[in-house]
Design a protein around this motif. Structure first.
Motif, mmCIF file in Angstrom:
data_model
loop_
_atom_site.group_PDB
_atom_site.id
_atom_site.type_symbol
_atom_site.label_atom_id
_atom_site.label_comp_id
_atom_site.label_asym_id
_atom_site.label_seq_id
_atom_site.Cartn_x
_atom_site.Cartn_y
_atom_site.Cartn_z
ATOM 1 N N VAL B 31 2.113 8.363 -13.252
ATOM 2 C CA VAL B 31 1.269 7.652 -12.290
ATOM 3 C C VAL B 31 0.270 8.638 -11.682
ATOM 4 C CG1 VAL B 31 1.247 6.409 -10.090
ATOM 5 C CG2 VAL B 31 3.058 5.944 -11.743
ATOM 6 N N HIS B 32 0.770 9.811 -11.296
ATOM 7 C CA HIS B 32 -0.090 10.827 -10.697
ATOM 8 C C HIS B 32 -1.169 11.279 -11.689
ATOM 9 C CE1 HIS B 32 -0.993 14.049 -7.813
ATOM 10 N NE2 HIS B 32 -1.311 14.737 -8.891
ATOM 11 N N GLU B 33 -0.738 11.472 -12.930
ATOM 12 C CA GLU B 33 -1.659 11.954 -13.963
ATOM 13 C C GLU B 33 -2.809 10.966 -14.183
ATOM 14 O OE1 GLU B 33 -0.440 12.852 -18.252
ATOM 15 O OE2 GLU B 33 0.769 14.183 -16.991
ATOM 16 N N ILE B 34 -2.469 9.685 -14.235
ATOM 17 C CA ILE B 34 -3.509 8.660 -14.425
ATOM 18 C C ILE B 34 -4.383 8.585 -13.174
ATOM 19 C CG2 ILE B 34 -3.960 6.213 -14.812
ATOM 20 C CD1 ILE B 34 -1.235 6.114 -16.292
ATOM 21 N N GLY B 35 -3.713 8.605 -12.004
ATOM 22 C CA GLY B 35 -4.458 8.524 -10.742
ATOM 23 C C GLY B 35 -5.448 9.670 -10.590
ATOM 24 N N ALA B 36 -5.079 10.846 -11.089
ATOM 25 C CA ALA B 36 -5.942 12.020 -10.954
ATOM 26 C C ALA B 36 -7.213 11.880 -11.787
ATOM 27 C CB ALA B 36 -5.174 13.271 -11.360
ATOM 28 N N GLN B 37 -7.194 10.992 -12.776
ATOM 29 C CA GLN B 37 -8.369 10.820 -13.631
ATOM 30 C C GLN B 37 -9.249 9.671 -13.178
ATOM 31 O OE1 GLN B 37 -7.269 10.920 -17.914
ATOM 32 N NE2 GLN B 37 -5.286 11.502 -17.134
ATOM 33 N N LEU B 38 -8.777 8.919 -12.175
ATOM 34 C CA LEU B 38 -9.540 7.765 -11.704
ATOM 35 C C LEU B 38 -10.166 8.064 -10.349
ATOM 36 C CD1 LEU B 38 -7.048 4.887 -12.594
ATOM 37 C CD2 LEU B 38 -9.048 5.616 -13.887
ATOM 38 N N ARG B 39 -11.364 7.543 -10.163
ATOM 39 C CA ARG B 39 -12.081 7.730 -8.919
ATOM 40 C C ARG B 39 -11.553 6.742 -7.881
ATOM 41 N NH1 ARG B 39 -17.486 9.602 -8.493
ATOM 42 N NH2 ARG B 39 -17.723 9.448 -10.732
ATOM 43 N N CYS B 40 -11.261 7.250 -6.695
ATOM 44 C CA CYS B 40 -10.878 6.361 -5.602
ATOM 45 C C CYS B 40 -12.140 5.612 -5.198
ATOM 46 C CB CYS B 40 -10.332 7.176 -4.441
ATOM 47 S SG CYS B 40 -10.395 6.307 -2.876
ATOM 48 N N VAL B 41 -12.099 4.274 -5.266
ATOM 49 C CA VAL B 41 -13.345 3.520 -5.141
ATOM 50 C C VAL B 41 -13.936 3.521 -3.737
ATOM 51 C CG1 VAL B 41 -12.871 2.036 -7.110
ATOM 52 C CG2 VAL B 41 -12.143 1.302 -4.856
ATOM 53 N N VAL B 42 -13.129 3.781 -2.710
ATOM 54 C CA VAL B 42 -13.686 3.772 -1.357
ATOM 55 C C VAL B 42 -13.981 5.178 -0.842
ATOM 56 C CG1 VAL B 42 -12.638 1.591 -0.679
ATOM 57 C CG2 VAL B 42 -11.385 3.707 -0.327
ATOM 58 N N CYS B 43 -13.704 6.191 -1.666
ATOM 59 C CA CYS B 43 -13.873 7.569 -1.200
ATOM 60 C C CYS B 43 -15.141 8.182 -1.797
ATOM 61 C CB CYS B 43 -12.694 8.429 -1.630
ATOM 62 S SG CYS B 43 -11.107 7.621 -1.421
ATOM 63 N N SER B 45 -15.958 11.261 -3.964
ATOM 64 C CA SER B 45 -15.438 12.359 -4.785
ATOM 65 C C SER B 45 -13.966 12.684 -4.547
ATOM 66 C CB SER B 45 -16.257 13.634 -4.559
ATOM 67 O OG SER B 45 -17.610 13.345 -4.675
ATOM 68 N N LEU B 46 -13.138 11.677 -4.505
ATOM 69 C CA LEU B 46 -11.692 11.900 -4.429
ATOM 70 C C LEU B 46 -11.044 11.069 -5.526
ATOM 71 C CD1 LEU B 46 -10.160 11.787 -0.825
ATOM 72 C CD2 LEU B 46 -10.005 13.591 -2.525
ATOM 73 N N SER B 47 -9.957 11.588 -6.072
ATOM 74 C CA SER B 47 -9.272 10.807 -7.097
ATOM 75 C C SER B 47 -8.275 9.861 -6.436
ATOM 76 C CB SER B 47 -8.549 11.734 -8.063
ATOM 77 O OG SER B 47 -7.357 12.189 -7.473
ATOM 78 N N VAL B 48 -7.839 8.895 -7.211
ATOM 79 C CA VAL B 48 -6.849 7.933 -6.718
ATOM 80 C C VAL B 48 -5.551 8.662 -6.353
ATOM 81 C CG1 VAL B 48 -5.364 6.034 -7.470
ATOM 82 C CG2 VAL B 48 -7.797 5.942 -7.939
ATOM 83 N N ALA B 49 -5.252 9.729 -7.083
ATOM 84 C CA ALA B 49 -4.020 10.465 -6.813
ATOM 85 C C ALA B 49 -4.118 11.246 -5.497
ATOM 86 C CB ALA B 49 -3.723 11.409 -7.967
ATOM 87 N N ALA B 56 -6.487 3.338 -2.406
ATOM 88 C CA ALA B 56 -5.936 4.217 -3.442
ATOM 89 C C ALA B 56 -4.443 3.953 -3.595
ATOM 90 C CB ALA B 56 -6.192 5.678 -3.092
ATOM 91 N N ASN B 57 -3.795 3.699 -2.477
ATOM 92 C CA ASN B 57 -2.368 3.392 -2.496
ATOM 93 C C ASN B 57 -2.108 2.135 -3.330
ATOM 94 O OD1 ASN B 57 0.300 3.737 -1.801
ATOM 95 N ND2 ASN B 57 0.113 2.482 0.044
ATOM 96 N N GLN B 58 -2.963 1.117 -3.115
ATOM 97 C CA GLN B 58 -2.827 -0.116 -3.883
ATOM 98 C C GLN B 58 -3.115 0.127 -5.361
ATOM 99 O OE1 GLN B 58 -5.376 -2.952 -1.945
ATOM 100 N NE2 GLN B 58 -3.793 -3.552 -0.484
ATOM 101 N N MET B 59 -4.099 0.992 -5.625
ATOM 102 C CA MET B 59 -4.430 1.288 -7.021
ATOM 103 C C MET B 59 -3.277 2.013 -7.703
ATOM 104 S SD MET B 59 -8.464 2.198 -6.660
ATOM 105 C CE MET B 59 -8.891 2.489 -8.380
ATOM 106 N N ARG B 60 -2.630 2.907 -6.948
ATOM 107 C CA ARG B 60 -1.440 3.574 -7.519
ATOM 108 C C ARG B 60 -0.362 2.538 -7.814
ATOM 109 N NH1 ARG B 60 -2.883 7.770 -3.810
ATOM 110 N NH2 ARG B 60 -1.573 6.872 -2.199
ATOM 111 N N GLY B 61 -0.234 1.561 -6.908
ATOM 112 C CA GLY B 61 0.737 0.487 -7.125
ATOM 113 C C GLY B 61 0.444 -0.280 -8.398
#
Lengths: 179, 153
Positions: B31-43, B45-49, B56-61
């Motif tokens: 989950v972390h690995e995938i999240g680290a490659q995805l852009r947090c949509v409300v941030c 330059s931060l990743s979802v992870a 981002a929490n919901q996206m991790r979910g």
């Protein structure tokens, strides 16, 4: 020497051209604008439970023009600016096979209900507690409004507060299309 | 045998019971690995992870949910790309137009190196011609000596 200096006299100004092109492109595009790949594609189905307890599903609205509006009670001022326009559009178009659906995202129930009371929204509104619908629609912020045609395709996406003009223009356009 | 049977039954029972709720069969590292490659949509330059935001929490979910449903990490990423476009990937894919981003810096570096090599070679072929011409002749030497003597006075 003269041949070399002639080349240099042209090469230096010419080197500026790609930089200018890049700057012109960079300053004209909004770094925050995200193109939605969803316009033209079938709208993702959803089934949610509205604040009044009734189920809302996109499937059941097939054949009608649907406006899906993503909002949050903390979204100041855009969501507050557009709220009266949404209710006005609902009142004006509800008899013409148009349905408005409000989806409340990244919010808490109590302030969301207060928001609905404040604007007296009478169209269906539902929370999206796990954020699944908002990701299905590629939503990155509030408010965002999607216009879905009678065949269930996303036809237009508006980011930011929607206005009476935009609602009228899009709804009239989609209603004019054959069912 | 008589003693082994109840033990075997117990083992079977343990295997048959589903894992307790909350202990999802999803590897959090994935989950972390995938999240680290995805852009947090409300941030910015931060990743979802990395983002602590609710979105981002919901996206991790959602990542967790999709992995639990049997999706591969590639399929999970493809889902987000389908919804948000390539923008959602923090690193542009190494194909199509985005390939340029990966190639151009190295091409630039290579071209620069070649240019420097060529220039260095040219400069070493004409060793300091200009400075040799400026060597002081006798008249100049005399003048320098005169002016230095004046300066000391």
């Amino acid at each position: 020497m003269s041949a070399r200096s002639r080349v240099l006299r042209w090469a230096i100004p010419l080197a500026v051209v790609p930089v200018l092109v890049l700057l012109a492109y960079g300053f004209r595009t909004d770094p925050r604008a995200i193109p939605s790949p969803l316009v033209g594609k079938p709208a993702a189905p959803f089934t949610l439970t509205a604040f009044d307890g009734k189920p809302i599903s996109l499937e059941s609205l097939r054949g009608r023009v649907v406006v899906v509006n993503f909002w949050a009670s903390w979204c100041v001022p855009a969501c507050y600016d557009e709220a009266p326009s949404l209710e006005r559009a609902w009142q004006a178009y509800r008899d013409r096979s148009v349905v408005l659906v409000g989806i409340n995202i990244q919010d808490k129930e109590e302030p969301a209900r207060r928001f609905l009371d404040r604007f007296g929204h009478t169209f269906p509104n539902a929370p999206d507690p796990a954020g699944r619908v908002s990701v299905d629609y590629g939503v990155y912020g509030v408010p965002e409004t999607f216009f879905i045609d009678r065949t269930g395709r996303v036809r237009f996406k508006h980011v930011g507060a929607v206005t009476d003009e935009i609602l009228k223009q899009q709804l009239d356009k989609l209603l004019a299309e054959p069912a | 045998m008589t003693r082994a049977l109840p033990l075997a039954l117990l083992l079977l029972a343990a295997l048959a019971t589903p894992p307790p709720l909350g202990a999802a069969p999803v590897n959090e590292e994935t989950v972390h690995e995938i999240g680290a490659q995805l852009r947090c949509v409300v941030c910015q330059s931060l990743s979802v992870a990395d983002s602590p935001s609710e979105t981002a929490n919901q996206m991790r979910g959602i990542i967790r949910e999709r992995l639990a449903a049997g999706d591969s990490p590639e399929q999970v990423k493809a889902y987000f790309v389908e919804k948000y476009g390539l923008w959602i990937l923090l690193a542009p894919p190494r194909q199509g137009f985005s390939l340029l981003v990966w190639v151009v810096p190295f091409v630039g570096l290579a071209v620069g190196l070649v240019l420097v090599l060529l220039l260095v070679r040219r400069w070493s072929r004409h060793p300091a011609g200009a400075s040799a011409a400026a060597a002081p002749d006798d008249a100049m030497r005399a003048r320098i000596r005169r002016e230095m003597a004046e300066g000391e006075r």
